[in-house]
Structures are given as C-alpha cells and as structure tokens.
Design an enzyme around this catalytic site. Structure first.
Site, PDB file in Angstrom:
ATOM      1  N   ARG A 107     -29.694  31.208 -18.453  1.00 32.41           N
ATOM      2  CA  ARG A 107     -30.925  30.441 -18.307  1.00 32.41           C
ATOM      3  C   ARG A 107     -31.587  30.115 -19.655  1.00 32.41           C
ATOM      4  NH1 ARG A 107     -34.543  34.741 -15.091  1.00 32.41           N
ATOM      5  NH2 ARG A 107     -35.719  32.851 -14.520  1.00 32.41           N
ATOM      6  N   ARG A 168     -39.821  41.625 -15.413  1.00 33.99           N
ATOM      7  CA  ARG A 168     -38.392  41.565 -15.716  1.00 33.99           C
ATOM      8  C   ARG A 168     -38.217  41.909 -17.194  1.00 33.99           C
ATOM      9  NH1 ARG A 168     -38.557  41.416 -11.011  1.00 33.99           N
ATOM     10  NH2 ARG A 168     -37.647  39.906  -9.550  1.00 33.99           N
ATOM     11  N   LYS A 224     -47.450  47.516  -4.025  1.00 34.90           N
ATOM     12  CA  LYS A 224     -46.281  47.791  -3.185  1.00 34.90           C
ATOM     13  C   LYS A 224     -45.662  49.116  -3.616  1.00 34.90           C
ATOM     14  CE  LYS A 224     -44.742  43.850  -4.576  1.00 34.90           C
ATOM     15  NZ  LYS A 224     -43.856  42.695  -4.840  1.00 34.90           N
ATOM     16  N   ASP A 284     -40.528  38.610  -2.778  1.00 41.50           N
ATOM     17  CA  ASP A 284     -41.021  37.247  -2.584  1.00 41.50           C
ATOM     18  C   ASP A 284     -41.383  37.016  -1.119  1.00 41.50           C
ATOM     19  OD1 ASP A 284     -40.287  36.906  -5.270  1.00 41.50           O
ATOM     20  OD2 ASP A 284     -38.283  36.231  -4.699  1.00 41.50           O
TER      21      ASP A 284
END
Length: 364
Positions: A107, A168, A224, A284
C-alpha cells in the site's frame, strides 16, 4: 446521507487453504478497508451511506468501486488516480491474534495515501449525519494526517464525528502514533477503542475507567474488551456536538441513565458466545451495529448489543464484510433479558435462521 465513511480500501487476497504465505498455492480476491466495511454493513442494514476515497486507475480500483457500490454504498465521490496504484494485501487464514498469522501489505504510495484537504471533495465528506473515520488514515501520509485534523477540528455545523482508533503499529514510525491518535480521538464525538489498543498505544493499563479519564472529551466512548464485552461512557453533548447528535437522531447521550461527566460506564454489554470462523472485520462490524442503533435513537445498552450482533455476523464468516442480521432478528435478540442474552450461542449461518431457532441454540 446517514453516514459518510472516508478511508483507504484495498483488494484483499484470502488464502485458499491454511498455512504460511510461502506455502499457499492460490488466493481468492475480496475487499477490505475499515471505513468502507462500516459503510457496506450500514448500507446492508438499510441506511444511506457514502464512501469517499481515492483508488488507482487500474483493474483493482475498478473492482473496489464496483464491489463496494454493490452493497448500495454511494461511490460517486471516489476519485481515480492515474499515477498511483490501488493498495492490495495478502493474509493467511485463521485468527489475526495467532502468532502464525501473516499479513503482507502493498500500500506504500497508494492512491489513497494522496488524500488531502485539496484532493477530496470536503462538501461530499461532510454531507452525512455521521462522518466515520479511523486512525488508519492518519498513518498513511502527512497529507492524510492533515486531512484528518481538518475533519476532526471544531467546525460549526459539522456532522457527528465517529472515530475508531484502529491502532496499527506497523503503519507508524517510531513513537508517532500515541499523541496523534489521542488528539484525533479527543476531537471526535463517538470513539471506539479496544482495551488492548489503549494499552499498546497509550500505555493505559487501568481498564475502561482509566481510558475514560484519558479521553473525557468524546460524548460517547466505547471500550471494547474482546471476549469479555464492551462498555460505553457518555456525557451530555454541548454546543455544536449537541446539534450534531440531534441531526444523527441519537436519543442522545443526555437521556441515557448514568450519562454524566463521571468516569464510570453508563452501559455494559457482555460479548456473545460465538463459534468464530475469522476475526477480521469484526471491529468494523461492531462499529456499524452501534452506529445503526445510534441513528435509530436506541438506548445505549441496546447500541452495544447491536454492535455485538453485527460483529457476530462477521465472526461467523471468513470475509471482511458480511450481511448483518436482519433488523427484526437483531432487535428481538438485543431485547432479551440478561440471562437469555448470556445463554445465546451463535455459529455459522445464524443470520439466516429465525429468532426462535437462534434462541434455542444456547450455550449449555
């Protein structure tokens, strides 16, 4: 638009069999991107959504635009870059948390990394009731970081800003991530962060309460906790944020029990018992379920449960994007009492069953 999502999407290559990347003989093409995953799940749930990004003027860019548009997402503001390619990545099968899990990203220098305040249509980006962003975009380039700071800055009449930290480490230079991600989160209205992410990025080891103390600004903070569940903190929105919450249809945050400025959870929801096929995309999906329930003005605890149910749909399939459970099924399950919720067990194919069959498949 109900929700606009901005960020990079890539063509994903999923292995045809388990094993090291070096040993996998073939791959199946799919799509992957944190923000577009959210847009696709919300569109499948009946919301109007838009994905804004840049892709290469190549076949992979064609595939992304067509595939994401196929979910009912508006892709008319995705720009094509004749000089930069569409990003791609390969991954092994199985759980991302497995030590043997491999991901190979291609990427660097992608079309999406050239996103900036001048290379995207800011009016199109701000045209939703909710604007969903993630920390991944900020790591792609200095131009992308400038864009993220522009979108999360205080702005009269701005949409409700939803921000998934999505830490990340491999995308960031040494020591760059902590302050940037914290600043972006402080500028958002709704923030999603994993307890493990908060420890890794910010060194916070005191659990959800410590995370809230470090992030008192967002009107809603969702922490979470993996297989444990999720907790939500909230406070009455003020000023422009209050107007944004009203536009989003949130019964806001002010009416929920325990919704004040104290660092204590306003709502909790244990995770579901799920027969996991793959974890990729589950975060997501959780965000999509929570945002869908927010747009519908549901109570905070129900928003968390809707997040868990949408995540369970993804956890029980191999791809990054999965059709969420039908609204009547999700609503019925989200309304269960606590003991019944705790007894649910969801496996592959559960979203195709009726509510009675799902409720009967309980954990012993």
């Amino acid at each position: 638009m109900d929700v606009v999502a901005l960020g990079e999407s890539m063509v994903t290559f999923l292995p045809s069999q388990p094993g090291r990347l070096a040993d996998v003989p073939a791959f199946h093409r799919s799509i992957g991107g944190a923000e577009s995953n959210v847009a696709c799940a919300l569109a499948a749930a009946g919301h109007t959504t838009r994905w804004v990004s840049r892709v290469g003027a190549d076949g992979f860019g064609d595939h992304l635009v067509e595939a994401i548009g196929g979910y009912g997402v508006d892709v008319s503001h995705v720009r094509r870059d004749p000089d930069r390619p569409t990003g791609v990545y390969f991954r092994t099968a199985g759980d991302r948390a497995d030590d043997a899990h491999e991901v190979a990203y291609y990427r660097a220098g992608s079309a999406a990394s050239a996103m900036s305040p001048t290379s995207v249509d800011l009016d199109a980006v701000r045209a939703g009731r909710v604007l969903h962003l993630s920390g991944i975009t900020a790591a792609l380039s200095e131009d992308c970081l400038t864009l993220m700071r522009e979108l999360t800055a205080p702005h009269a009449g701005r949409p409700l800003i939803s921000f998934d930290v999505n830490h990340r480490p491999g995308l960031w230079g040494e020591g760059q991530d902590a302050e940037v991600l914290l600043d972006l989160a402080r500028g958002a209205d709704i923030v999603f962060v994993g307890e493990d992410e908060a420890e890794e990025a910010w060194g916070l080891t005191g659990g959800p309460t410590a995370i809230r103390e470090a992030l008192p600004e967002p009107d809603v903070l969702v922490v979470k906790q993996g297989a444990v569940g999720a907790v939500a903190f909230c406070r009455p929105p003020a000023g422009d944020r209050a107007a944004g919450a009203a536009r989003a249809g949130a019964d806001g945050t002010p009416q929920s029990p325990g919704c004040d400025n104290t660092p204590r959870p306003a709502a909790t929801a244990p995770a579901l018992n799920v027969d996991v096929v793959a974890t990729t995309g589950a975060g997501d999906a959780f965000a999509a379920g929570f945002l869908s329930a927010t747009l519908r003005g549901l109570p905070l605890k129900t928003r968390l449960r809707q997040g868990h149910l949408t995540a369970a749909a993804t956890l029980t399939t191999p791809g990054d994007v999965t059709e969420p459970p039908a609204r009547p099924l999700a609503d019925r399950l989200a309304a269960l009492d606590d003991p019944a919720w705790g007894r649910l067990r969801l496996g592959p194919g559960w979203t195709d069953a009726d509510a009675e069959a799902v409720e009967e498949a309980r954990t012993p």
